[in-house]
Design a protein around this motif. Sequence first.
Motif, short mmCIF file in Angstrom:
data_model
loop_
_atom_site.label_atom_id
_atom_site.label_comp_id
_atom_site.label_asym_id
_atom_site.label_seq_id
_atom_site.Cartn_x
_atom_site.Cartn_y
_atom_site.Cartn_z
N GLU A 458 0.83 -1.20 0.00
CA GLU A 458 0.00 0.00 0.00
C GLU A 458 0.86 1.26 0.00
OE1 GLU A 458 -3.18 0.00 2.90
OE2 GLU A 458 -3.28 -2.18 2.84
N GLU A 480 -3.65 -7.67 -1.53
CA GLU A 480 -5.04 -7.27 -1.73
C GLU A 480 -5.26 -5.82 -1.35
OE1 GLU A 480 -9.54 -8.55 -0.23
OE2 GLU A 480 -7.80 -9.78 0.26
N ARG A 483 -3.93 -3.61 -4.09
CA ARG A 483 -4.80 -3.63 -5.28
C ARG A 483 -6.05 -2.78 -5.05
NH1 ARG A 483 -3.97 -9.29 -5.10
NH2 ARG A 483 -6.18 -9.56 -4.59
N ASN A 484 -6.63 -2.93 -3.86
CA ASN A 484 -7.84 -2.15 -3.56
C ASN A 484 -7.54 -0.66 -3.53
OD1 ASN A 484 -9.27 -4.53 -3.35
ND2 ASN A 484 -9.11 -4.65 -1.13
N ALA A 487 -7.05 0.65 -7.04
CA ALA A 487 -8.32 0.81 -7.75
C ALA A 487 -9.03 2.07 -7.29
CB ALA A 487 -9.20 -0.41 -7.52
N ALA A 488 -8.97 2.34 -5.97
CA ALA A 488 -9.66 3.51 -5.43
C ALA A 488 -8.99 4.81 -5.85
CB ALA A 488 -9.73 3.41 -3.91
N ASP A 547 -17.27 -11.55 0.61
CA ASP A 547 -16.79 -10.26 0.09
C ASP A 547 -17.35 -10.05 -1.31
OD1 ASP A 547 -15.27 -7.89 -0.08
OD2 ASP A 547 -13.69 -8.93 -1.17
#
Length: 615
Positions: A458, A480, A483-484, A487-488, A547
């Motif tokens: 992150e 994960e 990646r999240n 995307a945000a 999820d």
Amino acid sequence: MARVNKPEKPAIPAAEKSAQEPAQAKIPVIDLPRSIGVRQLAEMLDVDSIYIIKQLMRSGIMANINQIIDYDTAAVIVTTAGFKPHLTPLKDQMMASAAEEGKKQKKKYGKDAENLEPRPPVVTVMGHVDHGKTKLLDAIRQTNVVDQEAGGITQHIGAYQTVIDGRKITFLDTPGHEAFTAMRAHGANITDVTILVVAADDGVQPQTLEAISHAKAAEVPIVVAINKVDKDNADPNRVKQQLTEAGLVVEEWGGTTVAVEISAKNKTGIKQLLESVLLVADMEELQANPNQPAAGVVIEAKMDKTMGPLATVLIRAGTLKDEDTVVVGNTWGRIRAMFNDKSKRIKKAEPSTPVEILGLADVPEVGDNLVAVTDEKHAQAILAHKKEEQERASQKAAAVSLDSLYDQINAGKVKELNVILKTDVQGSLEPIRTSLERLGTDQVKVRIIHGATGNITESDVMLASASNGLVLGFSVTAGEGARNLAAASGVDIRIYNIIYTLVDDVDKALKGLLEPVFVEVIDGRADVRAVFSGGKGLKAAGCMVTDGKVTRNSKVRVRRGKEIVADSTVSSLKRFKDDAREVAAGYECGVGVKDFNDFKVGDVLEFYRMEKSGT
């Protein structure tokens, strides 16, 4: 940057001719520091970096564009190029740099140069975990309490001020480069000096290197605090050597980086560290106009049950006063009360002062700007205009990606491609870095702002977001969370297993020749809780969607621990006995997978789709 006395157009190819010119011809002089980067030396000589690297190779020195070389080595290259090298005293270098920075500060924080006054520096503490960042802040805070207000209680408002030799220093009480870069991602680059904490018994670690990259990307000067020198196995010289390898050469080794040996535990060396911070700050010529309307940045914000919206603001210019009307981000208000870090109510806050304010209509976001205005009508007009700008920006804004890079270059939106590079091993890192830095056109250059080994985190995504860059990985994975977050925030992550393909894709992107790439998007996950017979020898998994969501005909892979035992499509999806088109998180369902029957309790089903990158 060091001063250069040179002709308007010095050309290296003509350097060899200078040796044949009459002896009485005056040789241009170039002022060199005790150490300099290859990139900086190339800029001073007005040549391509490849020329410098080739000259170093002829001398048996293998270097990349970010390598730091000493004065003697640089002097040989400068002489070969037809110039006369001159060692510039450290003080002159820093004063020249300070003068340039002073111009930036005047342009940013005050219209009238004659009204500018010195302001306290704002400091952030960064470094590797367990190297003593928090203990150092505590030691500084306690030292100040002893000197100023014995027994005083410091309120946690996200920042506080300490006093050394009658001068104030403001510390942001959010140690760590993640918080530092999160502020930058919001457009708030408020730090003037970074204290990099390195444990003398542990040395430079991965997070230390990350912190250095984050500070350099923000162009913030670094003061190194070599902590834990009281330990038996402490080795400050090893730390200094590692810092040199990371591009920070300490003063005693001929560089420009200030390093102070301290023990936060025993509170030794703290005064010398603070004095060094003030010295570096003096060289930056930090100034602001205290007589103009206040301008600041939100560093903390919350909703208090009794008082309502509260925001801690760092004043960057002007003076904030009681009863001032302010616009903060997308909200506004009239200052009803202000408190400093000692919980004391104050009537005004001058530049570089952290203050908690009461009176806003809503809770602002961290990184929002504060501006004092004349009245409520003015505030409402600003908010209306800001809303229109945000709506237009949301339609036009596009993060940098390899797919959109060429169009953004042609539109003049990108002059430099910032890259965070992560590889599996050190042996892969340098060849890829060198290959990428050789790419580029007259319109855009490739800049590696952080390169390291290990999976994409992150922190890497945050740095890319703050620097408007992208993340390239070689033989690594992205977690994960990374990646999240990508995307945000719209950050492009590309992972490769072949070096040539990685470099070729970047080269094609720069030239507008890159073919569209399809990327995987995870729609949902489900845990297998039971296995049922579906008739005709088929089996179905009784699942709980944990999820996202599950959709009929979706692509699905079956994970058993770290192993993928199947990769197929959803053949059937049921809620109880009824067919379902979609099942959301928190609900149970029955799932059948095409050409797969070997379900086991504990398996995880991962539902995904492929979509065109950049859409």
